[in-house]
Every structure is written in structure tokens, then in C-alpha cells.
Design a protein around this motif. Structure first.
Motif, PDB file in Angstrom:
ATOM      1  N   HIS B 123      58.676  17.512  29.196  1.00  0.00           N
ATOM      2  CA  HIS B 123      58.228  18.873  28.921  1.00  0.00           C
ATOM      3  C   HIS B 123      58.948  19.832  29.865  1.00  0.00           C
ATOM      4  O   HIS B 123      59.421  19.434  30.917  1.00  0.00           O
ATOM      5  CB  HIS B 123      56.716  19.007  29.157  1.00  0.00           C
ATOM      6  N   LYS B 124      58.946  21.092  29.498  1.00  0.00           N
ATOM      7  CA  LYS B 124      59.428  22.105  30.444  1.00  0.00           C
ATOM      8  C   LYS B 124      58.312  22.526  31.406  1.00  0.00           C
ATOM      9  O   LYS B 124      58.544  23.166  32.411  1.00  0.00           O
ATOM     10  CB  LYS B 124      59.916  23.346  29.671  1.00  0.00           C
ATOM     11  N   ILE B 125      57.086  22.129  31.055  1.00  0.00           N
ATOM     12  CA  ILE B 125      55.931  22.548  31.856  1.00  0.00           C
ATOM     13  C   ILE B 125      55.968  21.858  33.224  1.00  0.00           C
ATOM     14  O   ILE B 125      56.284  20.670  33.324  1.00  0.00           O
ATOM     15  CB  ILE B 125      54.623  22.174  31.123  1.00  0.00           C
ATOM     16  N   LYS B 126      55.660  22.607  34.280  1.00  0.00           N
ATOM     17  CA  LYS B 126      55.559  22.003  35.617  1.00  0.00           C
ATOM     18  C   LYS B 126      54.243  21.228  35.736  1.00  0.00           C
ATOM     19  O   LYS B 126      53.320  21.419  34.947  1.00  0.00           O
ATOM     20  CB  LYS B 126      55.573  23.101  36.688  1.00  0.00           C
ATOM     21  N   ARG B 127      54.143  20.433  36.776  1.00  0.00           N
ATOM     22  CA  ARG B 127      52.896  19.690  36.993  1.00  0.00           C
ATOM     23  C   ARG B 127      51.873  20.513  37.764  1.00  0.00           C
ATOM     24  O   ARG B 127      50.693  20.172  37.784  1.00  0.00           O
ATOM     25  CB  ARG B 127      53.190  18.379  37.730  1.00  0.00           C
ATOM     26  N   LEU B 128      52.321  21.577  38.432  1.00  0.00           N
ATOM     27  CA  LEU B 128      51.385  22.366  39.237  1.00  0.00           C
ATOM     28  C   LEU B 128      51.495  23.851  38.915  1.00  0.00           C
ATOM     29  O   LEU B 128      52.593  24.408  38.867  1.00  0.00           O
ATOM     30  CB  LEU B 128      51.666  22.152  40.739  1.00  0.00           C
ATOM     31  N   TYR B 129      50.353  24.452  38.674  1.00  0.00           N
ATOM     32  CA  TYR B 129      50.215  25.906  38.571  1.00  0.00           C
ATOM     33  C   TYR B 129      49.103  26.318  39.521  1.00  0.00           C
ATOM     34  O   TYR B 129      48.426  25.463  40.096  1.00  0.00           O
ATOM     35  CB  TYR B 129      49.920  26.322  37.132  1.00  0.00           C
ATOM     36  N   GLY B 130      48.929  27.622  39.675  1.00  0.00           N
ATOM     37  CA  GLY B 130      47.971  28.011  40.713  1.00  0.00           C
ATOM     38  C   GLY B 130      47.108  29.212  40.384  1.00  0.00           C
ATOM     39  O   GLY B 130      47.441  30.031  39.516  1.00  0.00           O
ATOM     40  N   PHE B 131      45.989  29.275  41.091  1.00  0.00           N
ATOM     41  CA  PHE B 131      45.142  30.461  41.172  1.00  0.00           C
ATOM     42  C   PHE B 131      45.440  31.141  42.508  1.00  0.00           C
ATOM     43  O   PHE B 131      45.260  30.520  43.569  1.00  0.00           O
ATOM     44  CB  PHE B 131      43.657  30.097  41.186  1.00  0.00           C
ATOM     45  N   GLY B 132      45.849  32.399  42.477  1.00  0.00           N
ATOM     46  CA  GLY B 132      46.087  33.126  43.718  1.00  0.00           C
ATOM     47  C   GLY B 132      44.798  33.580  44.382  1.00  0.00           C
ATOM     48  O   GLY B 132      43.692  33.276  43.925  1.00  0.00           O
ATOM     49  N   LEU B 133      44.972  34.296  45.487  1.00  0.00           N
ATOM     50  CA  LEU B 133      43.851  34.793  46.289  1.00  0.00           C
ATOM     51  C   LEU B 133      43.907  36.310  46.390  1.00  0.00           C
ATOM     52  O   LEU B 133      44.984  36.880  46.585  1.00  0.00           O
ATOM     53  CB  LEU B 133      43.971  34.264  47.722  1.00  0.00           C
ATOM     54  N   LEU B 134      42.757  36.951  46.325  1.00  0.00           N
ATOM     55  CA  LEU B 134      42.652  38.375  46.638  1.00  0.00           C
ATOM     56  C   LEU B 134      41.987  38.536  48.002  1.00  0.00           C
ATOM     57  O   LEU B 134      41.126  37.742  48.351  1.00  0.00           O
ATOM     58  CB  LEU B 134      41.781  39.101  45.603  1.00  0.00           C
ATOM     59  N   PRO B 135      42.362  39.582  48.753  1.00  0.00           N
ATOM     60  CA  PRO B 135      41.684  39.831  50.035  1.00  0.00           C
ATOM     61  C   PRO B 135      40.354  40.549  49.825  1.00  0.00           C
ATOM     62  O   PRO B 135      40.198  41.718  50.174  1.00  0.00           O
ATOM     63  CB  PRO B 135      42.696  40.704  50.788  1.00  0.00           C
ATOM     64  N   LEU B 136      39.401  39.827  49.231  1.00  0.00           N
ATOM     65  CA  LEU B 136      38.099  40.423  48.905  1.00  0.00           C
ATOM     66  C   LEU B 136      37.187  40.378  50.125  1.00  0.00           C
ATOM     67  O   LEU B 136      36.418  39.435  50.306  1.00  0.00           O
ATOM     68  CB  LEU B 136      37.477  39.674  47.731  1.00  0.00           C
ATOM     69  N   VAL B 137      37.315  41.397  50.955  1.00  0.00           N
ATOM     70  CA  VAL B 137      36.526  41.480  52.186  1.00  0.00           C
ATOM     71  C   VAL B 137      36.078  42.934  52.371  1.00  0.00           C
ATOM     72  O   VAL B 137      36.677  43.847  51.793  1.00  0.00           O
ATOM     73  CB  VAL B 137      37.350  41.019  53.417  1.00  0.00           C
ATOM     74  N   PRO B 138      35.022  43.136  53.161  1.00  0.00           N
ATOM     75  CA  PRO B 138      34.574  44.513  53.397  1.00  0.00           C
ATOM     76  C   PRO B 138      35.712  45.363  53.992  1.00  0.00           C
ATOM     77  O   PRO B 138      36.560  44.846  54.728  1.00  0.00           O
ATOM     78  CB  PRO B 138      33.426  44.343  54.400  1.00  0.00           C
ATOM     79  N   GLU B 139      35.731  46.625  53.652  1.00  0.00           N
ATOM     80  CA  GLU B 139      36.692  47.601  54.175  1.00  0.00           C
ATOM     81  C   GLU B 139      38.111  47.453  53.635  1.00  0.00           C
ATOM     82  O   GLU B 139      39.002  48.194  54.040  1.00  0.00           O
ATOM     83  CB  GLU B 139      36.704  47.627  55.714  1.00  0.00           C
ATOM     84  N   ILE B 140      38.329  46.524  52.732  1.00  0.00           N
ATOM     85  CA  ILE B 140      39.636  46.482  52.087  1.00  0.00           C
ATOM     86  C   ILE B 140      39.742  47.703  51.168  1.00  0.00           C
ATOM     87  O   ILE B 140      38.739  48.145  50.618  1.00  0.00           O
ATOM     88  CB  ILE B 140      39.811  45.160  51.278  1.00  0.00           C
ATOM     89  N   THR B 141      40.933  48.233  51.018  1.00  0.00           N
ATOM     90  CA  THR B 141      41.085  49.370  50.097  1.00  0.00           C
ATOM     91  C   THR B 141      41.324  48.867  48.675  1.00  0.00           C
ATOM     92  O   THR B 141      41.835  47.761  48.464  1.00  0.00           O
ATOM     93  CB  THR B 141      42.272  50.256  50.502  1.00  0.00           C
ATOM     94  N   THR B 142      40.968  49.711  47.733  1.00  0.00           N
ATOM     95  CA  THR B 142      41.230  49.360  46.333  1.00  0.00           C
ATOM     96  C   THR B 142      42.726  49.179  46.106  1.00  0.00           C
ATOM     97  O   THR B 142      43.153  48.263  45.382  1.00  0.00           O
ATOM     98  CB  THR B 142      40.683  50.461  45.410  1.00  0.00           C
ATOM     99  N   SER B 143      43.526  50.017  46.749  1.00  0.00           N
ATOM    100  CA  SER B 143      44.965  49.906  46.492  1.00  0.00           C
ATOM    101  C   SER B 143      45.511  48.584  47.026  1.00  0.00           C
ATOM    102  O   SER B 143      46.407  47.983  46.418  1.00  0.00           O
ATOM    103  CB  SER B 143      45.720  51.106  47.060  1.00  0.00           C
ATOM    104  N   ALA B 144      44.959  48.096  48.139  1.00  0.00           N
ATOM    105  CA  ALA B 144      45.402  46.793  48.639  1.00  0.00           C
ATOM    106  C   ALA B 144      45.047  45.696  47.631  1.00  0.00           C
ATOM    107  O   ALA B 144      45.860  44.808  47.347  1.00  0.00           O
ATOM    108  CB  ALA B 144      44.746  46.501  49.993  1.00  0.00           C
ATOM    109  N   LEU B 145      43.847  45.786  47.068  1.00  0.00           N
ATOM    110  CA  LEU B 145      43.442  44.779  46.087  1.00  0.00           C
ATOM    111  C   LEU B 145      44.337  44.835  44.851  1.00  0.00           C
ATOM    112  O   LEU B 145      44.765  43.802  44.329  1.00  0.00           O
ATOM    113  CB  LEU B 145      41.967  44.988  45.692  1.00  0.00           C
ATOM    114  N   LEU B 146      44.630  46.052  44.407  1.00  0.00           N
ATOM    115  CA  LEU B 146      45.483  46.179  43.218  1.00  0.00           C
ATOM    116  C   LEU B 146      46.890  45.680  43.489  1.00  0.00           C
ATOM    117  O   LEU B 146      47.516  45.041  42.630  1.00  0.00           O
ATOM    118  CB  LEU B 146      45.501  47.640  42.736  1.00  0.00           C
ATOM    119  N   ASP B 147      47.395  45.955  44.706  1.00  0.00           N
ATOM    120  CA  ASP B 147      48.705  45.422  45.089  1.00  0.00           C
ATOM    121  C   ASP B 147      48.745  43.907  44.911  1.00  0.00           C
ATOM    122  O   ASP B 147      49.722  43.349  44.382  1.00  0.00           O
ATOM    123  CB  ASP B 147      48.992  45.705  46.581  1.00  0.00           C
ATOM    124  N   VAL B 148      47.689  43.244  45.383  1.00  0.00           N
ATOM    125  CA  VAL B 148      47.705  41.781  45.342  1.00  0.00           C
ATOM    126  C   VAL B 148      47.513  41.273  43.912  1.00  0.00           C
ATOM    127  O   VAL B 148      48.106  40.263  43.518  1.00  0.00           O
ATOM    128  CB  VAL B 148      46.694  41.182  46.334  1.00  0.00           C
TER     129      VAL B 148
END
Lengths: 384, 384
Positions: B123-148
Motif C-alpha cells: 500500500h502507499k499508506i504508512k503504518r503510523l498516523y497521528g493526533f496532534g496536540l493543542l496548548p489547551l491551558v488557562p491564559e492561552i490566547t485564541t490566536s495561539a490555539l488557532l495557529d496550532v
């Protein structure tokens, strides 16, 4: 099949006996009943039973304490017999001596409430039976608890007792309760385990969702935790004939029993201690059929049905037969809670549960009659 | 049907990337990894992720961070593809600026972890794909979250993101997250909602039951509460194309959805606010198949199947077809958690879930292939 097995029996229906309601009226802190004035200038009683009661408490009226209202509700919904129980929080908030005295008085009150009720037409069976109360509070003595178990066992219309999840302060996995379980088992009383505290309210967040989260989620979480702790501490191994009826179809213990078994299997602390796979114990339980959907009821009966196959040393799992599990499930209404928001002929909280049990795939008509009443006639030995 | 639809895909499998493990090693308070000496004089790493960690934390080793170990585990169990995610507690404990930087770095690390993995044979499919992480913590800005969110969307092997239940401090029913949901929806990323905190530990009592109660009960309670609060706050009405994957088969939301609907129906605060019966929203969800029993999986597929019938204005409920619900369920293992207590050829935590899905009554072989992998191929768009 006896005629009585076609009766409709409500095993989950509450009363605030007049003596108990008077106690709540005399109090100024939770739990209490206060009289307020509505925006229209009418007098209204509101019940506050939680520390952070949403919506300023819930309106209460005669349906909470007046026996005629209970019988009218039963007539309207075709309920032949109710096994009534004092609603939460029972005696949990009282000092030991007062709890002991009041438990005895309320048990006598409830016996009278039931014994003077009319018979079911053309039967010797009365229309009302009851679950008594134990003074399960910190600092109560074992002998006081045993006294009240014996009292309940001696009152002919009380066929069990209702209890919350705190025991005498440390929960129901507390070995200090072993003599109490033994006495209850010996007396053949049914223990109706019912939630009150839910879980820590910080889980519900800041939004105003009324009573929805504590009732829809908190109550089942609490019942599930209490029953799981009883499994883990070996109560069902020590008292194999204890008859425990779980409110709200066992909360979410049925849904989590395989996850529980897996977590036990992978935990070096616990796995060596338990005699049986956790799922085995679900076959020892009785569960009300207050689950609001046919898929839910069918699933609960599945997990009860499969329980025997998880007994230690049992052969491979046999084909699942939902009928087996249905025999441990019993119709209930949760009256007088969940009244309709607008006037209606019948309470939706009742009709939904009746329709749900009629619609379960894989239950025969006999199974459904059992859940409607036959199982209760047998469990509570109502023909004797 | 494409050949890829016969692959086995694990959507619930965790990794502590080396950069993340190094962070935990450098810390001295929860969460952290500490090196201890066993009674036999051997060096052992233990992971402590909870404030009151039972059993002194759990042993951790290369299977938590080494990609070769992940691939070996996959080979041993016949798993073709894994969609890996950082395990709890993610970045929840970090100050905003550090969480932001680390999220970006870990997302790049995970992209490399996946993009350099071998392809599935033929197959052309890889064996590993992923779920990324957001910096979901107090005082984070919305724009930082959207960037990620945009970063994750731009990394070709990341097909979603994993998140806990706290949001930026007030939970997932916080309107401050609306721009984030909108961006995730637009990017077509799958949100994997996973528990970490459970419920207040006082519910578990004094007995030593190891990790059993927080894992078997607390985890599902937490996921259920978070998803229910999202339903109650209208997230699924506002973002109808949001793709949310719930860990552990949705916790106990499937088991409680009818009770939830009934409690809403009887609550004047909430009933007027919701657009749909609560049960409708279960048809919008994706659920992993980590439920450890065929009855559980069948029931979960029932509640997803019936969801459409609860849409506002829908006609009476149609006959239930479990196949419909199976299409939103996806195999998972929870690796590297729940390792076998004694050495064994295959992990029981894996084989139990594979056997469970093979044994669901009412699922066709095609449905089972879907749950094993076909649904994941489609949800994560792995053929493109």
C-alpha cells in the motif's frame, strides 16, 4: 402462572411520610422544606436536599406525603401495587440517637401506611408495601442497627429497606457493616440501594443546567461506585444470599462491568484478591427497570444473563438468552419525582418506562409480565 | 470495497514522544517520571500522572516512547496501522507560553515519527498516523490555539488532535472555544476526546483498590460528563460537521443517553434551550470500540443507530439496525497501557477487544471489517 403475576408493581416510588416532612419543615439548612411566595403571590413549598440546589429547590406538594395522592397516581397509571420507600437523604444528616429513634418511628409509620391500604381487587395482597429505614449514620452502634433490622423484619408489610451509599460514614465496603449485611440476609429483606450525593459538583462546570447533570449523570455514577466497591470488598462473596436491588437499572455498572473486569485483570493489587470475575456478581443483583429505553433494558438483561458464564471454573460462555436477565429486573417509576412540566393525562416518566419494557427485543410476553410485576411478587414474597 | 478496508487500524494507542518523556523526567512533581530501585536492585522508571497515584505510579519503559516497540507491538497483534496520540495529561500542567511552544514542537516530532514509518505492505499508506496536540491551558490566547490547529492541519500525517476535558480551564462547554471548534471543523480534523482527571477521588473510599476505580469508573465518568456538557451547551448544533471521537466507547454516555433525555424533558431550565432530543447527538459521534465485551459494543451501536430517529420532527422510530451504528465505531487498544501482568504471547487487552467485536450479534462481516479498520480508513482519509 398465578393471576398475581399479571399485576403492575412499582418498586421505585418514594414517600416523605408526614413525620419526616415535618422534620424537614422544622429545619433551616439542607435538607429542608421552605415555604416561599411565587411571583403570582401564591404560597409554594420547595424542597432543598442538595448543598448547592439548582433552581432554588424543587416544588413539593401533597404527592410527596399524602397517601391518597399516591393511590390516585397508581390508579391513573394502572399500578396495582407500590413498594414505597422514604426518599433521599433519609436519616443521613441526623445525629445517631435521633436517627435511631426516628428510624423506628418511621418504620412503624410506614407499616401503618401500608397495612391500612386497600387490597388489590380480588386479591388478599395489599396495594402498598414498604422499604424501611436504617439509622445508617456515623457513631451509630452495631446493636442499634441490628435492632432496627429486626424491627423491619418483624413488620409484616415492610419487605426490605432502602439505603444510601455512605454506610456509617465510610461507604458500603466498610467491614463494620458485615454484621448488618448478615442480619439483613438472614431476615430475607431486600436492600434497595439508592443514590443521593452524586459526585463532586465541580465536575458540572459553571453553566446553569438545572438538575440535569447531577440527576442524569451524578446519580448513576454514585450507585455504580457504591456497588463496585461492594464487589471489590467481597460483600457478595461473604453474603451470597444478600438481595440487593439497584436503583436506575444499576446506574452504569452494567455498561462498565467488562471494563471493570479488564481493569481488575491488569491490576496487581486487586486481581489476586477477588474470587470471581467482576461480571459474575451482576447476576447476583436485582435492578429496577428505570432506564427510559428498550435498548438500555435489553442490554442490562444481557449483562445479567451472561453473569453465570463468568463464574470461576465455568465452561465457555453459552449462547446469550436475555430472558434470564429479565427475571431480575423490576418496573419502577421514581414517583413523585419527575412530574410532567405541563398538565398531562399520564406522567411521561411512567409511560416511557412502560413503553420501553414493552419494546425490548428478545423478551417474551412472559418476560415482560415478569418485569412489570411478576418478578416483584416473587422477590418481595407478596403472595404470603 | 478497497483492499485497505480489510486492514486492522488502531485508533486508540498512545506514545510519550522522547521530547515529552524528557520533560516528565526533568520534573519533580506530578506528572513526572522517576527512576527508582526495585527490591531486586534493578533500576525502574515509574510514571506518576495523578495527584494521589496508587501503587507508587506505574512502571514505564521503552514501549512508551520507542517507535520500534510500537511497531513490534503492532506486528505481534496484526495491527496494520496505528493513529497514535500523546497520552494524558498532555500539556495541561504547563504555563501557556511553554505549552504553546511544546505543542508545536511535539506536533512536528509526531509528524516525523509517522512520516518516516514504513508503508503498509503493498500500500502507499504508512503504518503510523497521528493526533496532534493543542496548548489547551488557562491564559492561552485564541490566536495561539488557532495557529496550532492550522499547524496540525498542514502536517500531512496528522489527521486529528487529542484533547482532555478541561478546555482552557472551564471545560469544553466554554464559548471561548467556539473559534477553536470552528477551525477544527473547517480543517476536517478528528478530535479524540480522552479522560485524565476522573472524578474527585473521595468517591473511591479508603480501601486500596489500586488503579481500578479511577480507571474503570472515573475515566468513563469524566468523558461522559464532558460530552454531555458539550451537548447541553449546543456545541453540536453550532458545529454540525465537527468530528468527535470519544475514548472508551463514549464512557457511559450511550448507557445514560435516555436518562439524560428524560432529565432534560423534566427540567424547565434546560428543556427549552436544546434543539434536539439528547439522543440525537449520539449519532454525530464517533466511538472507539474499547469496551471489552460484545454486548457492550452491540449496545453502543444500537444507541448510535437509533439517533437519527430522535431528530426533531422525525417520524416514529424505525426498526433498529445495528449496522448503522457500527459505522461510527473504531477498533482501539489503549497501548501501551494495560500491559499483561505476566508474559504472554499477545496482550489480553487487545485480544479481548478483537474477540468482542467479532462476537457482536447483528453485525455483518462487513460491519466487523469496518470497525476493525475500514471506518478508520474512511474517517481519517488514509487512502489520500
Amino acid at each position: 402462572m398465578s393471576v398475581a403475576s399479571r399485576l403492575l408493581v412499582d418498586v421505585h416510588t418514594h414517600v416523605y411520610l408526614p413525620r419526616y416532612a415535618a422534620l424537614l419543615r422544622a429545619r433551616a439548612s439542607v435538607p429542608f422544606i421552605r415555604t416561599t411566595t411565587t411571583p403570582d403571590g401564591l404560597s409554594e413549598d420547595r424542597l432543598l436536599i442538595l448543598d448547592h440546589e439548582p433552581s432554588g429547590g424543587r416544588p413539593v406538594g401533597p404527592q410527596y406525603w399524602d397517601r391518597e395522592e399516591k393511590l390516585k397516581f397508581m390508579d391513573k397509571h394502572g399500578i396495582d401495587i407500590s413498594i414505597v420507600s422514604t426518599a433521599n437523604p433519609w436519616l443521613d444528616f441526623l445525629p445517631a440517637s435521633q436517627a435511631h429513634t426516628l428510624a423506628s418511628e418511621l418504620n412503624n409509620d410506614l407499616e401503618q401506611y401500608c397495612s391500612t391500604s386497600p387490597p388489590v381487587t380480588s386479591h388478599k395482597i395489599k396495594r402498598l408495601y414498604g422499604f424501611g429505614l436504617l439509622p445508617l449514620v456515623p457513631e451509630i452502634t452495631t446493636s442499634a442497627l441490628l435492632d432496627v433490622v429486626h424491627q423491619i423484619g418483624s413488620l409484616p408489610h415492610l419487605r426490605g429497606l432502602i439505603m444510601g451509599t455512605r454506610g456509617i460514614g465510610k461507604g458500603l465496603d466498610d467491614e463494620a457493616l458485615d454484621p448488618v449485611w448478615a442480619a439483613i440476609e438472614k431476615a430475607g429483606l431486600v436492600v434497595f440501594l439508592h443514590p443521593h450525593y452524586g459526585v463532586d459538583g465541580s465536575a458540572w462546570g459553571d453553566k446553569d443546567n438545572g438538575h440535569v447533570l447531577p440527576l442524569a449523570l451524578g446519580f448513576p455514577f454514585e450507585t455504580t461506585t457504591a456497588a463496585t466497591r461492594m464487589i471489590l470488598s467481597g460483600v457478595f462473596d461473604k453474603f451470597p444470599n444478600l438481595r440487593l436491588l439497584l436503583a436506575h437499572s444499576g446506574g452504569v455498572l452494567p455498561a462498565l462491568s467488562s471494563r471493570l473486569a479488564s481493569c481488575i485483570d491488569h491490576d496487581p493489587i486487586v486481581v489476586s484478591r477477588l474470587k470471581q470475575d467482576a461480571r459474575y456478581y451482576l447476576g447476583k443483583l436485582y435492578l429496577d427497570a428505570v432506564a427510559y429505553g428498550p435498548e438500555e433494558l435489553g442490554f442490562v438483561s444481557d449483562v445479567v444473563s451472561r453473569a453465570e458464564g463468568f463464574q470461576s471454573g465455568s465452561a465457555t460462555r453459552s449462547t446469550l438468552n436475555r430472558s434470564v436477565g429479565s427475571r431480575r429486573m423490576l418496573f419502577g417509576t421514581d414517583h413523585p419525582f419527575f412530574p410532567p412540566l405541563s398538565s398531562s393525562e399520564k406522567w411521561k416518566s411512567v409511560s416511557v418506562n412502560l413503553e420501553a419494557l414493552a419494546d425490548v427485543q428478545g423478551w417474551s410476553e412472559a418476560d415482560k409480565d415478569g418485569v412489570r410485576g411478576g418478578n416483584a411478587i416473587s422477590l418481595f414474597n407478596l403472595e404470603n
